[in-house]
Design an enzyme around this catalytic site. Sequence first.
Site, PDB file in Angstrom:
ATOM      1  N   GLY A 163       0.826  -1.213  -0.056  1.00 35.74           N
ATOM      2  CA  GLY A 163      -0.063  -0.003   0.099  1.00 35.74           C
ATOM      3  C   GLY A 163       0.986   1.336   0.036  1.00 35.74           C
ATOM      4  CG  HIS A 164      -1.284   5.011  -0.072  1.00 34.97           C
ATOM      5  ND1 HIS A 164      -2.318   6.027  -0.039  1.00 34.97           N
ATOM      6  CD2 HIS A 164      -1.773   4.308   1.305  1.00 34.97           C
ATOM      7  CE1 HIS A 164      -3.036   5.830   0.720  1.00 34.97           C
ATOM      8  NE2 HIS A 164      -2.847   5.001   1.413  1.00 34.97           N
ATOM      9  CG  ASN A 165       2.490   7.339   2.035  1.00 37.35           C
ATOM     10  OD1 ASN A 165       1.693   7.248   1.571  1.00 37.35           O
ATOM     11  ND2 ASN A 165       3.420   8.317   2.566  1.00 37.35           N
TER      12      ASN A 165
END
Lengths: 316, 316, 316
Positions: free
Chosen positions: C229-231
């Site tokens: 997922g993002h980050n």
Amino acid sequence: MKLSEIASILECSIADNDIDIVGINTLKDAKENEISFVSNSKYVKDLENTKAAAVIISENLASKLPANCIPLVTKNPYWSMAILSKYFAPPIEEETLPLPQIGTNSKISPKAEIANGAVIGDNCIILAHVYIGAKSVVGNNTVVYPSVTIYRDCQIGNECIIHANTVIGSDGFGFATNEKGEHKKIYQNGNVVVEDDVEIGSNTSIDRAVFGSTLIKKGTRIDNLVQIGHNCEIGEYSVMVSQSGLAGSTKLGRNVVMGGQAAAAGHLEVAPFSTFAARSGITNSIKEPGKTYAGFPLMGHRQWLKLQAKLARLIK
Amino acid sequence: MKLSEIASILECSIADNDIDIVGINTLKDAKENEISFVSNSKYVKDLENTKAAAVIISENLASKLPANCIPLVTKNPYWSMAILSKYFAPPIEEETLPLPQIGTNSKISPKAEIANGAVIGDNCIILAHVYIGAKSVVGNNTVVYPSVTIYRDCQIGNECIIHANTVIGSDGFGFATNEKGEHKKIYQNGNVVVEDDVEIGSNTSIDRAVFGSTLIKKGTRIDNLVQIGHNCEIGEYSVMVSQSGLAGSTKLGRNVVMGGQAAAAGHLEVAPFSTFAARSGITNSIKEPGKTYAGFPLMGHRQWLKLQAKLARLIK
Amino acid sequence: MKLSEIASILECSIADNDIDIVGINTLKDAKENEISFVSNSKYVKDLENTKAAAVIISENLASKLPANCIPLVTKNPYWSMAILSKYFAPPIEEETLPLPQIGTNSKISPKAEIANGAVIGDNCIILAHVYIGAKSVVGNNTVVYPSVTIYRDCQIGNECIIHANTVIGSDGFGFATNEKGEHKKIYQNGNVVVEDDVEIGSNTSIDRAVFGSTLIKKGTRIDNLVQIGHNCEIGEYSVMVSQSGLAGSTKLGRNVVMGGQAAAAGHLEVAPFSTFAARSGITNSIKEPGKTYAGFPLMGHRQWLKLQAKLARLIK
């Protein structure tokens, strides 16, 4: 296709007039020029009201057909339907269809492939290595990222975003199996309809319907690596988190949330505003809206927490 | 490659004659002109019958080698094998191979890439953005949907359907790890063989073997987003539902059914006609054919239902 | 973009001078010419030290802003930020950027698409149907297999191998939801950074950060069908086995192993050298390094074995 040809393919005889059949469909949805089938006792109740011109049916059920409906009696009607489905499958591409129609101000990569018969709206961005199949339609202001594949006959709405390498309209996982354990493909002659303002992540698969449409309603958000089986319906503003999946024909109401790796069995109905924690496993329909669930087997989220506390005590 | 070069790469000495080595393989499958390795006590029993010309081996096991087999003694034979695997990896593409050979009546999209040395049979449809690698072979009447990638040296049978964005022949997940926790890639120099009448869904990954072949036998049905690890074998008419997975070297008998999100650990053997409910987790080989299982840890399906009933009582 | 324009888009008023704003960022990372927001009480503590020029904020928190920081008061600051994020999103492609820059001895398939502004290092192999977006950078000696999509602004290191149909830099799953249940996309204006010597399997998705970078550190091994997922941040030499997943903003230390189908919730920190058995479900941060876990809810691996033994007794 003449009914007599169909009877010949299925190696059965017809008693009656030789009409034209234009498609196969379910008992419920078949029109007067379509053929249907009954392979599961669950659907026997649909026999009496079917409008189908003819029905593939086992001998013991043939008497339940309406008077004007022609029986095609076979030993394994589901297998017969699988055989027949191939004859009603359109070609993958059709060179004789008109050149693709592109709206104003849309930017189509020369490395994308837009098949004949496809229609792209205005202000779209279609990136390299995208494939959009015959007669598929993309609305206005939609972005399709690289290597997305949209099979033929699908519809994508306005203001949608489809991320890279996602597949829309691949064949549903349908086949008949005979007593030797061999499988026969059921051609998936339906499509996928994605309404407006839907965003779909990367590497996600949304299968086309066997008959009719797999339907993704407006405002839905679908993450990466999600599986949506044939004939599913996702309600408005629903959310499917990464690696979650729906087996065939399951219908989610609006604003349903499926957590990461959560999954639902096929042929279920899920009430609106239901929330499923990560890795929930849904095996029964949910009737009451607005509740939160967890676990496999599924239970109320609080119950699940209680169960985990009990289990933790077990090992102390 | 001369054995002396290999010894030099692995920084070890050889006592004997400098022969030509054409590949790396397991102790069992190595031919007289191949090198092998032993890195796991489980395989020590294969030492005495190996036909390998030379074996990478730790000092304490070197005495167990057959008389005519040359030892290459290193501290970490698995790591040494990883280093060496790179030298036997063929190039990804080879411009000097003959132009691709296409059968009669096959339709290859000009936007597909068929590498030199590939062979496509008759009546195939290969859609846009497909990649078929060097020396890969596709049989007759096979359909390959857009953005499928088939790596080099793979074989696809007749009457197969491979749905969009699926990958066949990507490298198995193989690497050696040293005492510092660093990883060294083991080049996967085997291939994937898909027999006739196999249908594979979209966004599925089937890894090539490290040595030998990952094998998908005839009549198998594989859904979307399925993982098949290197050196797996899927028996005839088996069914793998969406998001299921097999770790490396697991072998399914014929007509095995893996439900959605079900998974098996590596190096297992599963008896024919076994059925695994959705999300089953298989961690031991299954010897008795024809049974139905569920749960993780795995148990008989009835036992699983019983367990769930007991757990339901726990929270009342 | 002038702050007055932003205020106008968000339908709020500003009391003060009309400065130039060049981006949105978190309270912590915002620079003097950026705007930030506070939408969650967890981040209120970051208010006093923010360097942001302006902050989108609810009325009741506005008094906590530092003296030199301009408040933009809205009813739903998260929704407002989502609206604004679109205005700071760069175009997907930019024709005015310089032609792609390709290092010496790199082999780029004419069927790959390298966008303007991209930079490819030396000795790379970029196969057919790959997409590398604007301003993305690929290091030296890196192999990118067919149909990989790398979105704009991403960085791939040296000696990396990215297998077919993997997506790097697709948008994180970010949106605000209003009281009607409608969603508003949060444009993901960060990127993905993949360090040296990383191998990524096929059909894997690594999302770009909403702000800043999703980071895959050197030596990491990622299998097929993995979700990141993002980050997220993956520590050096970590291993993610097939079908495992990480929700947004989770950070793994070095040499963490996630077994097949294992998953972690978002915003967690996992200590180095932690090992998670297949299908582990991580919902809390792990502080002690070097332990082995299993189950969902997660527990020590031995405890999990003990629990399974107890459950087995329950059904006898």
